[in-house]
Design a protein around this motif. Structure first.
Motif, PDB file in Angstrom:
ATOM      1  N   LYS A  60       0.819  -1.226   0.000  1.00  0.00           N
ATOM      2  CA  LYS A  60       0.000   0.000   0.000  1.00  0.00           C
ATOM      3  C   LYS A  60       0.845   1.265   0.000  1.00  0.00           C
ATOM      4  CE  LYS A  60      -0.677  -0.196   5.009  1.00  0.00           C
ATOM      5  NZ  LYS A  60      -1.675  -0.469   6.067  1.00  0.00           N
ATOM      6  N   PRO A  80      -9.754   0.733   0.229  1.00  0.00           N
ATOM      7  CA  PRO A  80      -8.969  -0.475   0.504  1.00  0.00           C
ATOM      8  C   PRO A  80      -8.323  -1.116  -0.721  1.00  0.00           C
ATOM      9  CG  PRO A  80     -11.320  -0.923   0.720  1.00  0.00           C
ATOM     10  CD  PRO A  80     -11.180   0.568   0.581  1.00  0.00           C
ATOM     11  N   TRP A  81      -8.968  -1.006  -1.886  1.00  0.00           N
ATOM     12  CA  TRP A  81      -8.449  -1.693  -3.061  1.00  0.00           C
ATOM     13  C   TRP A  81      -7.484  -0.799  -3.829  1.00  0.00           C
ATOM     14  CZ3 TRP A  81      -9.337  -6.738  -4.407  1.00  0.00           C
ATOM     15  CH2 TRP A  81     -10.319  -7.414  -3.684  1.00  0.00           C
ATOM     16  N   GLN A 115     -13.835   2.313  -6.211  1.00  0.00           N
ATOM     17  CA  GLN A 115     -13.782   1.236  -5.228  1.00  0.00           C
ATOM     18  C   GLN A 115     -15.025   0.359  -5.374  1.00  0.00           C
ATOM     19  OE1 GLN A 115     -11.477   0.449  -2.722  1.00  0.00           O
ATOM     20  NE2 GLN A 115     -10.105   1.957  -3.670  1.00  0.00           N
ATOM     21  N   VAL A 164     -17.519  -6.205  -5.739  1.00  0.00           N
ATOM     22  CA  VAL A 164     -16.532  -6.854  -4.862  1.00  0.00           C
ATOM     23  C   VAL A 164     -16.050  -8.158  -5.498  1.00  0.00           C
ATOM     24  CG1 VAL A 164     -16.193  -7.993  -2.633  1.00  0.00           C
ATOM     25  CG2 VAL A 164     -17.382  -5.788  -2.743  1.00  0.00           C
ATOM     26  N   ALA A 218     -13.594  -7.331  -8.238  1.00  0.00           N
ATOM     27  CA  ALA A 218     -12.286  -6.949  -7.678  1.00  0.00           C
ATOM     28  C   ALA A 218     -11.529  -8.186  -7.202  1.00  0.00           C
ATOM     29  CB  ALA A 218     -12.478  -5.964  -6.527  1.00  0.00           C
ATOM     30  N   GLN A 219     -12.231  -9.102  -6.564  1.00  0.00           N
ATOM     31  CA  GLN A 219     -11.586 -10.323  -6.082  1.00  0.00           C
ATOM     32  C   GLN A 219     -11.090 -11.171  -7.252  1.00  0.00           C
ATOM     33  OE1 GLN A 219     -14.869 -11.698  -3.670  1.00  0.00           O
ATOM     34  NE2 GLN A 219     -13.999 -10.832  -1.794  1.00  0.00           N
ATOM     35  N   ARG A 250      -7.939  -9.554  -8.576  1.00  0.00           N
ATOM     36  CA  ARG A 250      -6.826  -9.838  -7.664  1.00  0.00           C
ATOM     37  C   ARG A 250      -6.334 -11.274  -7.871  1.00  0.00           C
ATOM     38  NH1 ARG A 250      -8.823 -10.378  -1.886  1.00  0.00           N
ATOM     39  NH2 ARG A 250      -9.589 -12.273  -2.876  1.00  0.00           N
ATOM     40  N   GLU A 300      -6.196  -5.418  -1.182  1.00  0.00           N
ATOM     41  CA  GLU A 300      -7.303  -4.680  -0.553  1.00  0.00           C
ATOM     42  C   GLU A 300      -6.983  -4.269   0.877  1.00  0.00           C
ATOM     43  OE1 GLU A 300      -9.872  -8.738  -0.088  1.00  0.00           O
ATOM     44  OE2 GLU A 300     -10.841  -6.922   0.576  1.00  0.00           O
TER      45      GLU A 300
END
Ligand code: SF4
Length: 78
Positions: free
Chosen positions: A4, A15-16, A51, A58, A61-62, A65, A75
């Protein structure tokens, strides 16, 4: 592993994020989360322009990742 402290500067707060030192950019994440991720101006990196908020976002995003071959997406940002 994404850090980060080395986020792509264009990532929106949250967070992401995408790590600036790890993103190549290979673009495969854009197929998973084109609703959240895009290229920066010179197309040298990808970043979160939004985000994830909804369950679908979500999940996208996962997926991004999980598919990133550089482990550049995380995240644990703020
Ligand atoms: S999959 Fe990973 S390395 Fe490839 S563009 Fe996306 S964040 Fe960058």
């Amino acid at each position: 592993m994404a850090d980060k402290n080395t986020k792509v500067p264009e990532n929106v707060p949250g967070p992401w994020y995408v790590d600036n030192e790890l993103c190549t950019p290979c673009r495969v994440c854009l197929d998973e989360a084109g609703d959240l991720l895009k290229y920066n101006a010179d197309e040298s990196k990808v970043f979160f322009f939004k985000q994830p908020e909804t369950p679908d976002e979500v999940a996208h995003a996962q997926s991004a990742r999980d598919i990133c071959p550089q482990a550049a997406i995380a995240e644990d940002g703020e």
